[in-house]
Structures are given as structure tokens and as C-alpha cells.
Design a protein around this motif. Structure first.
Motif, PDB file in Angstrom:
ATOM      1  N   SER A 111     -25.205 -18.747  -4.338  1.00 42.53           N
ATOM      2  CA  SER A 111     -25.064 -17.368  -3.876  1.00 42.53           C
ATOM      3  C   SER A 111     -24.644 -16.532  -5.071  1.00 42.53           C
ATOM      4  N   SER A 113     -23.435 -12.533  -6.424  1.00 40.63           N
ATOM      5  CA  SER A 113     -22.936 -11.206  -6.065  1.00 40.63           C
ATOM      6  C   SER A 113     -22.508 -10.494  -7.334  1.00 40.63           C
ATOM      7  N   HIS A 114     -22.715  -9.166  -7.358  1.00 44.80           N
ATOM      8  CA  HIS A 114     -22.243  -8.388  -8.495  1.00 44.80           C
ATOM      9  C   HIS A 114     -21.823  -7.006  -8.021  1.00 44.80           C
ATOM     10  N   SER A 115     -20.792  -6.498  -8.669  1.00 43.47           N
ATOM     11  CA  SER A 115     -20.263  -5.174  -8.345  1.00 43.47           C
ATOM     12  C   SER A 115     -19.586  -4.633  -9.593  1.00 43.47           C
ATOM     13  N   ASP A 131     -19.114 -12.997  -2.292  1.00 47.16           N
ATOM     14  CA  ASP A 131     -19.242 -11.543  -2.396  1.00 47.16           C
ATOM     15  C   ASP A 131     -18.081 -10.987  -3.191  1.00 47.16           C
ATOM     16  N   GLU A 133     -16.523  -7.077  -4.300  1.00 47.87           N
ATOM     17  CA  GLU A 133     -16.600  -5.658  -3.985  1.00 47.87           C
ATOM     18  C   GLU A 133     -15.583  -4.886  -4.825  1.00 47.87           C
ATOM     19  N   ALA A 173     -15.555  -7.836   1.855  1.00 53.55           N
ATOM     20  CA  ALA A 173     -15.926  -8.969   1.007  1.00 53.55           C
ATOM     21  C   ALA A 173     -15.981 -10.251   1.831  1.00 53.55           C
ATOM     22  N   GLU A 176     -19.151 -10.006   4.142  1.00 51.70           N
ATOM     23  CA  GLU A 176     -20.406 -10.179   3.404  1.00 51.70           C
ATOM     24  C   GLU A 176     -20.584 -11.639   2.986  1.00 51.70           C
ATOM     25  N   SER A 177     -19.510 -12.283   2.542  1.00 56.41           N
ATOM     26  CA  SER A 177     -19.646 -13.684   2.126  1.00 56.41           C
ATOM     27  C   SER A 177     -20.071 -14.556   3.303  1.00 56.41           C
ATOM     28  N   LYS A 180     -23.776 -13.740   4.183  1.00 58.08           N
ATOM     29  CA  LYS A 180     -24.672 -14.288   3.164  1.00 58.08           C
ATOM     30  C   LYS A 180     -24.774 -15.803   3.295  1.00 58.08           C
TER      31      LYS A 180
END
Length: 239
Positions: A111, A113-115, A131, A133, A173, A176-177, A180
């Protein structure tokens, strides 16, 4: 013998207390890796290059290229394959418009994720979702609040106004995790699952375990605040 590629410079493996032994989470920062990513971007496939070229803003394009180069090198290090040889697809049959990608020809799951300046990659021999955030501003937090689980809304509303953005970001967060990891993305109503707004994540869906991730402070004078969470598939909840 397949040569394992060198590790990505500056990548940090995060401790994930209580996670199964096969779970790994690494953190990278976009700014210091921009030059490295351009030097190895030939590892990206045609679809990734096309998506990178489609970004209108250079900042978004750079973040995407760094994230996907990091992803490929992390996967390569765990599988022993060359980064460019990895086939990231086809996706799992979709439940919604954002199907979960797979690593073909290997049981390893991942998985991404980037922010802002942060990139997280989680890998495991099980379904996994991660995730990160960036801390929401007060206006954005109040806009997100109504779509959360009723219990989460109630928990946030009793907090002082100054603490609400961090609480909402933490909830998002975690949520979303979970989504996902399950492969549903936001096709699943975010108000359904109570992931919790307190210090300990909830376990709203049997067989899925949510864990908060501790992020190291940003180097230098920057003091960006972010929240991150990991969800892993656990056939039976650990004791």
C-alpha cells in the motif's frame, strides 16, 4: 541470481508495535529524493510515466514520481526482483472507481500513501493499507466532520476547537488505511465504520486491525504535522 537493488537513500523503516512480523512500513521524504527519483525514473512503467506527465503542477508530478520510484525499489528489495521488472497490476476486481493494485507474480501485498513531503510504503504477506495525512486546517476539519461515524463526530465535538483538526486528521488516516486495506476505497461510506477519535484505534471490522504510526519529526526548521495509520489483515485478533 537476482540482484537485490540498493536501498533508497534516506528511507526510514518505522517501528510498528504489535504488527505481525511480515509487516514493514517505510517513510521517505520527497524533497531530498527528487534528484534520485529523476535518476532512476526509468524503472516506472508506461502507465506510471503517462500519469506523471498528466499532472498540471510540477510539485504534484515530482511527488508522484518520487513515491512510485520509492515503491518500486522497496518492493524490489523485498522480492529480489529488479524495480523495472515489477508489474503492478492488474487491480483486484473493483468495488468502486479506485481498485486496489496488486503485485503480479508475487504474494507480497503493498500500500502506498503520500501527503505533502511524506511518502509511506507498507508491505506485507497479507492485505495491508497505509495512509498519511497532513494536519487539516480548522475549516477543512469542520467540513470533513459530518461524514464521519456518529460516535466519532460526538467525540470530536466535545474537544476544544484547537484540538479538533488533529482529531479529525487522525480519524481520517485510520479510516483511509482501513478502506484501502479492504480494497473498497471511499466507495464504502466513511460513516459506517467507527475507527475511533481517541488515543487507541477501534476495530470496527472483524479480521482487520488498525494501528497508529509514529512519524519522526521533520529535519531542519520545518515542523509539519501529519497523522498516519496502518491496517493489516488479521484472521483472528491478537490478544
Amino acid at each position: 541470481m537476482t540482484k537485490v537493488p540498493p536501498s533508497v537513500p534516506g528511507v526510514v523503516e518505522l517501528p510498528v508495535a504489535g504488527a505481525p512480523a511480515d509487516v514493514r512500513v517505510v517513510l521517505a521524504r520527497v524533497a531530498p529524493l527528487a534528484g534520485w527519483a529523476e535518476s532512476v525514473r526509468d524503472c516506472l512503467d508506461d502507465d506510471e510515466r503517462a500519469r506523471a506527465a498528466a499532472f498540471r503542477h510540477e510539485t504534484d508530478r515530482r511527488r508522484y514520481v518520487v513515491a512510485h520510484c520509492v515503491l518500486r525499489h522497496v518492493l524490489a528489495a523485498r522480492t529480489g526482483a529488479a524495480p523495472a521488472s515489477l508489474r503492478l497490476g492488474p487491480p483486484v476486481p473493483a468495488r468502486g472507481p479506485r481498485p486496489k493494485p496488486r503485485l503480479e507474480d508475487h504474494a507480497l501485498r503493498f500500500s502506498l500513501s503520500h501527503s505533502g513531503d511524506l511518502v509511506l510504503v507498507a508491505t506485507a504477506e497479507r492485505e495491508v493499507g497505509v495512509d498519511v495525512e497532513h494536519l487539516q486546517d480548522p475549516v477543512a476539519a469542520e467540513q470533513v466532520l459530518p461524514v464521519l461515524h456518529p460516535a466519532e463526530i460526538a467525540a470530536v465535538q466535545v474537544l476544544p476547537a484547537a484540538d479538533r483538526p488533529a482529531a479529525v486528521t487522525t480519524v481520517w488516516a485510520r479510516k483511509e488505511s482501513l478502506l484501502k486495506a479492504m480494497g473498497s476505497g471511499l466507495f464504502r461510506d466513511p460513516s459506517v465504520d467507527e475507527v475511533g477519535a481517541g488515543p487507541v484505534p477501534g476495530r470496527p471490522v472483524a479480521g482487520w486491525w488498525i494501528l497508529d504510526l509514529d512519524l519522526p519529526p521533520a529535519p531542519g526548521p520545518a515542523r509539519e504535522e501529519s497523522r498516519a495509520a496502518l491496517t493489516v489483515r488479521v484472521p483472528s485478533d491478537p490478544i
